[in-house]
Enzyme design. Sequence first.
Site, PDB file in Angstrom:
ATOM      1  N   LYS A 278       0.810  -1.227   0.000  1.00  0.00           N
ATOM      2  CA  LYS A 278       0.000   0.000   0.000  1.00  0.00           C
ATOM      3  C   LYS A 278       0.843   1.276   0.000  1.00  0.00           C
ATOM      4  CE  LYS A 278      -4.498  -1.419   1.744  1.00  0.00           C
ATOM      5  NZ  LYS A 278      -4.334  -2.835   2.144  1.00  0.00           N
TER       6      LYS A 278
ATOM      7  N   GLU B 149     -10.313   7.388   4.137  1.00  0.00           N
ATOM      8  CA  GLU B 149     -10.979   6.502   5.078  1.00  0.00           C
ATOM      9  C   GLU B 149     -10.080   5.284   5.273  1.00  0.00           C
ATOM     10  OE1 GLU B 149     -11.806   6.694   1.866  1.00  0.00           O
ATOM     11  OE2 GLU B 149     -11.068   4.677   1.403  1.00  0.00           O
TER      12      GLU B 149
ATOM     13  N   SER C 259       1.659  -9.679  -0.926  1.00  0.00           N
ATOM     14  CA  SER C 259       1.338  -8.257  -0.772  1.00  0.00           C
ATOM     15  C   SER C 259       1.721  -7.668   0.582  1.00  0.00           C
ATOM     16  CB  SER C 259      -0.149  -8.029  -1.040  1.00  0.00           C
ATOM     17  OG  SER C 259      -0.944  -8.868  -0.226  1.00  0.00           O
TER      18      SER C 259
HETATM   19  C1  LIG Z   1      -5.128  -3.889   1.759  1.00  0.00           C
HETATM   20  C2  LIG Z   1      -4.394  -5.119   1.466  1.00  0.00           C
HETATM   21  C3  LIG Z   1      -4.760  -5.976   0.394  1.00  0.00           C
HETATM   22  C4  LIG Z   1      -5.962  -5.741  -0.463  1.00  0.00           C
HETATM   23  O1  LIG Z   1      -5.906  -4.614  -1.268  1.00  0.00           O
HETATM   24  P1  LIG Z   1      -5.766  -4.704  -2.856  1.00  0.00           P
HETATM   25  O2  LIG Z   1      -6.101  -3.328  -3.287  1.00  0.00           O
HETATM   26  O3  LIG Z   1      -6.749  -5.733  -3.357  1.00  0.00           O
HETATM   27  O4  LIG Z   1      -4.381  -5.096  -3.149  1.00  0.00           O
HETATM   28  C5  LIG Z   1      -3.981  -7.083   0.133  1.00  0.00           C
HETATM   29  N1  LIG Z   1      -2.908  -7.376   0.898  1.00  0.00           N
HETATM   30  C6  LIG Z   1      -2.525  -6.607   1.931  1.00  0.00           C
HETATM   31  C7  LIG Z   1      -1.336  -7.007   2.729  1.00  0.00           C
HETATM   32  C8  LIG Z   1      -3.256  -5.455   2.262  1.00  0.00           C
HETATM   33  O5  LIG Z   1      -2.871  -4.694   3.302  1.00  0.00           O
END
Ligand SMILES: *Cc1c(COP(=O)(O)O)cnc(C)c1O
Length: 401
Positions: A94, A116, A382
């Site tokens: 993010k 938000e 992610s």
């Molecule tokens: C917020 C988040 C997501 C989901 O968000 P996307 O916009 O679908 O990528 C996925 N993995 C992590 C670690 C997150 O913090």
Amino acid sequence: MAHQYLKTQPDVKGFFGEFGGSFIPPELQKEMDAITDAYFSISKSHDFITELRAIRKHFQGRPTPTYFCRNLSNKTGGRIYLKREDLNHTGAHKLNHCMGEGLLAKYLGKKRLIAETGAGQHGVALATAAAYFGLECEIHMGEVDIAKEHPNVVRMQLLGAKVVPVTHGLKTLKEAVDSAFQAYLIDPVTSIYCIGSVVGPHPFPMMVRDFQHVVGIEAREQFLEMTGELPDVVTACVGGGSNAMGIFSGFLDDEDVRLVGVEPSGRSLKIGDHAASLSYGKPGVLHGFRSYLLQNDKGEPEPVYSIASGLDYPGSGPEHCMLKDKGRVEYVMASDDECLEAFFTLSRIEGIIPALESSHAVAYAQKFARENPRQSILVNLSGRGDKDIDFIVENYKIPEA
Ligand SMILES: *Cc1c(COP(=O)(O)O)cnc(C)c1O
């Protein structure tokens, strides 16, 4: 060659095929048009590009590595690789778009970032960007989420953000979005709204994708360097869809690379038990854009659920909707139970505690590897799972050593 696709999407009105666009009040549309124009000129300037590169390298710690999972590959019989976004500063992908949005705000002379947050992950990343750029930060958060996600509330406050409790309705994410939009409308000249994924009205789905594109560029180069070839499959979890668009966008022009998005099928396929909007949604409008939406007969969003709060959204990024219809990306599902199994397995045998969101993609990768021993699969990991540890300890039994 590798950058052809991005130049063609979205169209000038922000549509990806029939999805996306901008369905917002006229007074807000004026602001969005101004942000769109500014984005197109500023993001191509030498100064902006140079500064963003330096931030990524020295502040965020990019490039993040691509890693071959020897143990998990041996266990499943396939070849599994991870793009380590868990090693990005603040522990998830993010920050890639939050630093981009913060830098744009600085170039626009804005004083304050507004957003938000649901579980608090976007709020923490944006508060980090605000601290870095010396901007004020106001994060709207439902009272229910404030009580549930206390550590992230403290993080935001430590980083200097003002956390605004939202006390109406269900006091969760949807009300927080409304509240943040209202605050932004009161003062759109000195503030800028910073969305948390590839969702919302144009230009956000495009801007957030472009800021996440670095993940795909790095991963493609690294994978080629490590193996001399491209991966057979690239996979990522899909909530709003930003981490998935980030890695997929690096491979969209490589027609032989299969792209697979993994949605949460939660605890069952009954309404309210999952958040698989691409698999089960119908076209509709929410939060100013058109996407596949889990909705009732009246077009109101249905309640959604996932063990991973970051995937808990009734719509999906418009670009994913288009890529699904084109057949360029396949969308599959992983359940809460499959996610948990992957969470414990990756922790135990690779020494990497994944976020519950990312664990959905790891679950799919394991299944794929068992069925396709000769093929390689690259997972966008992610984020890291430190944020999920309290939840796991309170609700599940850690497997015996
Ligand atoms: C917020 C988040 C997501 C989901 O968000 P996307 O916009 O679908 O990528 C996925 N993995 C992590 C670690 C997150 O913090």
